[in-house]
Write an enzyme that holds these catalytic residues in place. Structure first.
Site, PDB file in Angstrom:
ATOM      1  N   MET A  30       0.949  -1.359   0.186  1.00  0.00           N
ATOM      2  CA  MET A  30       0.072  -0.232   0.044  1.00  0.00           C
ATOM      3  C   MET A  30       0.978   1.264   0.006  1.00  0.00           C
ATOM      4  SD  MET A  30      -3.233  -1.027   2.019  1.00  0.00           S
ATOM      5  CE  MET A  30      -2.611  -0.664   3.860  1.00  0.00           C
ATOM      6  N   HIS A  34       8.959   1.183   3.706  1.00  0.00           N
ATOM      7  CA  HIS A  34      10.373   1.213   4.500  1.00  0.00           C
ATOM      8  C   HIS A  34      11.029   0.237   4.391  1.00  0.00           C
ATOM      9  CE1 HIS A  34       7.864  -1.737   6.701  1.00  0.00           C
ATOM     10  NE2 HIS A  34       6.784  -1.010   6.930  1.00  0.00           N
ATOM     11  N   HIS A  37       9.341  -3.361   3.358  1.00  0.00           N
ATOM     12  CA  HIS A  37       8.910  -3.768   2.234  1.00  0.00           C
ATOM     13  C   HIS A  37      10.249  -4.057   1.161  1.00  0.00           C
ATOM     14  CE1 HIS A  37       5.571  -0.808   3.758  1.00  0.00           C
ATOM     15  NE2 HIS A  37       5.170  -2.136   3.252  1.00  0.00           N
ATOM     16  N   GLY A 149       4.892  -9.883   4.037  1.00  0.00           N
ATOM     17  CA  GLY A 149       5.565  -9.859   5.355  1.00  0.00           C
ATOM     18  C   GLY A 149       4.728 -10.594   6.420  1.00  0.00           C
ATOM     19  N   LYS A 151       4.809  -9.819   9.462  1.00  0.00           N
ATOM     20  CA  LYS A 151       4.507  -9.055  10.312  1.00  0.00           C
ATOM     21  C   LYS A 151       2.871  -9.002  10.457  1.00  0.00           C
ATOM     22  CE  LYS A 151       3.377  -4.602  11.714  1.00  0.00           C
ATOM     23  NZ  LYS A 151       2.537  -4.104  10.564  1.00  0.00           N
ATOM     24  N   GLN A 155      -2.856 -12.007   8.198  1.00  0.00           N
ATOM     25  CA  GLN A 155      -2.897 -11.652   6.749  1.00  0.00           C
ATOM     26  C   GLN A 155      -2.341 -12.810   5.901  1.00  0.00           C
ATOM     27  OE1 GLN A 155      -2.586  -7.791   4.541  1.00  0.00           O
ATOM     28  NE2 GLN A 155      -0.577  -8.309   4.222  1.00  0.00           N
ATOM     29  N   LEU A 186       8.941  -2.798  12.051  1.00  0.00           N
ATOM     30  CA  LEU A 186       8.910  -1.733  11.144  1.00  0.00           C
ATOM     31  C   LEU A 186       7.553  -1.672  10.469  1.00  0.00           C
ATOM     32  CD1 LEU A 186      12.043  -1.540   8.990  1.00  0.00           C
ATOM     33  CD2 LEU A 186      11.559  -0.340  11.059  1.00  0.00           C
TER      34      LEU A 186
END
Ligand code: PAF
Length: 284
Positions: A30, A34, A37, A149, A151, A155, A186
């Site tokens: 999106m 950082h 990504h 990711g 994180k 998802q 991050l």
């Protein structure tokens, strides 16, 4: 790296790469990119010959009171970062290109069970929005692999399940979370934190580490561990949304005999909602 804005231009560029026999990777984002990504793109570039990234702030995955309008748009810096990380093609569509018939009539993809609870509970419709846009991107690009990711652990589980259930011939690669030196994961949302909140933020990961230590020590009193973790978050200045221990691949509530578990948390600092997780293998 070239940037295209329409599905037709995207398909043309990808078809050319495919004709050249290239293995194609997709990194959906999106924007407001950082180092985390950049790591997704670097992994994609190691595993494929042609890397497509997308930047699309997907309205379908934002709730009515969420930060869609204030979500940072930083296209030029993002393009530089993508190029440096090894991206070949950026797809940067507008809402009309992604949802030409509007969003109300859009066919939706919903992934039961793994979408429920955790972030799915506090963000109704969020994972349906994610699964729908990711399915569209998969069909537009038809990549050999796609990188997401860890994180956003839930998802990633939703996307793995959607790929399995819909028989999509796409390898899903999970990329480990990148952290600041003090442990904070991050995230684009870290930019919303003021100085005091930023100083508090690493306590989220420290709390997960504390719980992980308890699990490694053989504790199976999950409700007590979670109560301790919630108290620690509270004491640090967070307003916890959830803190849970789940089985790592199904995301069902962890049982004492589960070896692969993940501790997941979401907590607010002011209006900013941070998420993090820590997966571990228990000795059982
Ligand atoms: O993780 C994100 O940035 C988004 O949820 C994704 C996967 C790009 C879908 O919009």
């Amino acid at each position: 790296m070239i940037t295209v804005n329409t599905v037709a231009d995207l398909r043309t560029a990808v078809a050319q790469a495919r004709r050249e026999g290239k293995r194609i990777a997709l990194v959906p984002t999106m924007g407001n990119l950082h180092a985390g990504h950049a790591a997704l793109v670097e992994t994609a570039a190691r595993q494929a010959d042609f890397v497509v990234a997308s930047i699309f702030v997907n309205p379908l995955q934002f709730g009515p009171h969420e930060d869609l309008d204030k979500y940072p748009r930083t296209l030029e810096a993002d393009q530089a970062r993508l190029q440096a990380a090894g991206c070949h093609l950026l797809f940067h569509p507008g809402v009309d290109a992604m949802y030409p018939d509007g969003m109300d009539d859009q066919t939706r993809v919903s992934v039961p069970l793994v979408s429920e609870g955790l972030c799915g509970a506090s963000r109704p419709g969020h994972f349906e929005g994610v699964a729908t846009v990711v399915s569209k991107l998969f069909n537009m690009v038809q990549p050999d692999l796609a990188v997401f990711g860890e994180k956003d652990f839930q998802q990633l589980a939703v996307i793995r399940k959607l790929v399995r259930d819909l028989n999509l011939p796409i390898q899903i690669v999970g990329e480990p979370t990148r952290r600041a030196d003090d442990g904070l994961a991050l995230s684009s949302r870290n930019g919303y934190l003021n100085e005091a909140q930023r100083a508090t933020a690493p306590a989220l990961y420290r709390t997960l580490q504390g719980l992980a230590q308890g699990l490694r020590d053989g504790r199976t009193d999950y409700p007590a561990l979670i109560a301790e973790g919630l108290a620690a978050l509270d004491a640090a200045g967070f307003r916890p949304d959830y803190l849970e221990i789940r089985e790592a691949s199904s995301l069902r509530l962890a049982a004492p005999e589960d070896r692969q578990v993940v501790i997941l948390a979401a907590a607010y600092l002011g209006a900013t909602r941070l998420i993090d997780n820590l997966a571990l293998t228990r000795a059982v």
